[in-house]
Scaffold this active site. Structure first.
Site, short mmCIF file in Angstrom:
data_model
loop_
_atom_site.label_atom_id
_atom_site.label_comp_id
_atom_site.label_asym_id
_atom_site.label_seq_id
_atom_site.Cartn_x
_atom_site.Cartn_y
_atom_site.Cartn_z
N TYR A 22 30.93 38.61 45.97
CA TYR A 22 32.05 39.14 46.36
C TYR A 22 32.54 40.43 45.97
CZ TYR A 22 32.84 35.20 49.78
OH TYR A 22 32.99 34.29 50.66
N GLY A 23 32.28 40.33 44.57
CA GLY A 23 32.93 41.36 43.46
C GLY A 23 32.93 42.69 43.80
N CYS B 127 36.66 35.83 35.65
CA CYS B 127 35.68 35.55 36.66
C CYS B 127 35.06 34.21 36.35
CB CYS B 127 34.65 36.66 36.57
SG CYS B 127 33.18 36.29 37.64
N THR B 128 35.14 33.34 37.27
CA THR B 128 34.54 32.03 37.01
C THR B 128 33.03 31.98 36.64
OG1 THR B 128 34.39 31.84 39.37
CG2 THR B 128 36.42 31.23 38.44
N HIS B 129 32.34 33.07 36.90
CA HIS B 129 30.97 33.05 36.50
C HIS B 129 30.72 33.12 34.91
CE1 HIS B 129 30.42 33.49 40.72
NE2 HIS B 129 28.97 33.41 40.58
N ASP C 281 34.54 28.86 45.83
CA ASP C 281 33.83 29.95 45.15
C ASP C 281 33.01 30.86 46.05
OD1 ASP C 281 33.79 31.81 42.71
OD2 ASP C 281 31.84 31.08 42.46
N SER C 282 32.72 32.18 45.66
CA SER C 282 31.65 33.10 46.37
C SER C 282 30.29 32.21 46.02
CB SER C 282 31.63 34.41 46.03
OG SER C 282 31.68 34.34 44.53
N GLU D 16 23.86 34.50 38.55
CA GLU D 16 23.55 33.94 39.70
C GLU D 16 22.07 33.99 39.92
OE1 GLU D 16 25.18 33.22 43.15
OE2 GLU D 16 26.92 32.87 41.89
N CYS E 31 37.94 31.33 42.33
CA CYS E 31 37.46 32.58 42.11
C CYS E 31 38.35 33.73 42.22
CB CYS E 31 36.58 32.65 43.81
SG CYS E 31 35.59 34.56 43.87
N ASN E 32 38.18 34.49 41.18
CA ASN E 32 39.23 35.38 40.73
C ASN E 32 39.33 36.55 41.75
OD1 ASN E 32 40.43 34.92 37.74
ND2 ASN E 32 38.31 34.12 37.88
N THR E 33 38.12 36.97 42.39
CA THR E 33 38.06 37.79 43.05
C THR E 33 38.78 37.50 44.58
OG1 THR E 33 35.75 38.62 42.46
CG2 THR E 33 36.49 39.70 44.52
N1 DGL Z 1 33.17 34.10 40.51
C1 DGL Z 1 34.04 35.25 41.29
C2 DGL Z 1 35.17 35.56 40.49
O1 DGL Z 1 35.99 34.80 39.64
C3 DGL Z 1 33.10 36.39 41.59
C4 DGL Z 1 31.89 36.36 41.65
C5 DGL Z 1 31.46 37.26 42.89
O2 DGL Z 1 31.52 38.66 42.73
O3 DGL Z 1 31.15 36.82 43.89
O4 DGL Z 1 35.64 36.43 40.48
#
Ligand code: DGL
Length: 272
Positions: free
Chosen positions: A40-41, A190-192, A8-9, A156, A71-73
């Protein structure tokens, strides 16, 4: 033979690791967070691809035959290119999987109205990956996306359970539901976002189902390993987890321990 890699990011993929480990505790795992370069978004396709490929290569170096982009992104912007352009020539015996397709598979069966909301980073929403994957499987569904640019930074920075987060959570949910009052199922894409779940629940009207991804990714991985015994045989089963981060290990240990509610140690790696 080697462990399952989860990338993940930042810290968000720990929610995927947790879901997977709860269901498949017997395997060994290596978690890699590119915390130095998260989020990363809002980054471009090219940059997310470049960073994600570096992370995948690092997990391959650590011996992972299978890597999950938790990570979805990264799944939205880099997975297809890695699968189609990188793996066939550079690592034909390894596999990289994402989190969007497995989520799309379950969501169509859960919605009664067929109107599905997606909350995610700007990058994931702009890629339209959820819309594409869901309507490929369930052409009758309508998919509505809403970017939540403040949610990842809130997580974060450890502000996800503080009162200030309420405003941003309610604001993005209201914007999503204003687009389509028939939405009855919302993907936390988004995994966050599972870290914000108590607040998301507070501001979601009754009757709407929320879908955090961890448990569904775990079911999908289990199914994948049943269908691919040749990969399953290459995964070591010692029940261990190793953590890698591109940031300071002290910072990673403190924050990741909050997410997982356990003490962990991490190793710093350079991604390039
Ligand atoms: N956790 C990441 C996701 O699932 C994105 C977080 C990021 O923007 O880096 O999309």
């Amino acid at each position: 033979m080697g462990p399952i890699g989860i990338f993940d990011s930042g810290y968000g993929g720990l929610t995927i690791l947790e879901g997977i480990r709860n269901r498949l505790p017997q395997y060994d795992y290596i978690y890699l967070g590119d915390n130095a370069r998260a989020p990363y978004g809002t980054r471009s396709f090219d940059v997310v691809y470049e960073f994600t490929l570096q992370a995948v290569k690092k997990l391959f170096e650590f011996g992972c035959p299978l890597v999950i982009l938790g990570c979805n992104t990264a799944s939205a912007k880099a997975l297809r290119s890695i699968q189609q352009n990188y793996l066939p020539t550079a690592a034909p015996d390894r596999r990289v999987l994402g989190v969007i397709r497995p989520t799309a598979e379950v969501v169509g069966q859960m919605s009664h109205t067929g109107h599905i909301g997606v909350l995610a980073t700007e990058g994931t929403i702009k890629s339209e990956s959820y819309k594409l994957e869901i309507t490929k499987l369930y052409p009758q569904c309508t998919v509505i996306g809403q970017a939540c640019p403040m949610w990842v930074p809130l997580v974060e920075c450890g502000e996800f359970d503080k009162p200030g987060a309420d405003y941003f959570v309610k604001d993005s949910l209201d914007k999503l539901l204003a687009q389509d009052p028939l939405i009855d199922t919302i993907i936390l894409g988004c995994t966050h976002f599972p870290l914000l779940l108590p607040k998301i629940r507070r501001y979601t009207p009754e009757g709407i189902t929320l879908i955090p991804q961890g448990q569904y990714i775990a079911v999908s991985l289990e199914d994948y390993l049943h269908r691919h015994p040749e990969m399953n045989q290459r995964l070591t089963q010692g029940g261990t987890t190793q953590y890698l981060t591109s940031e300071s290990t002290t910072k990673f240990r403190e924050s990741a321990s909050l997410f997982l509610k356990e003490n962990i140690t991490a190793q710093r790696v350079t991604l390039n």
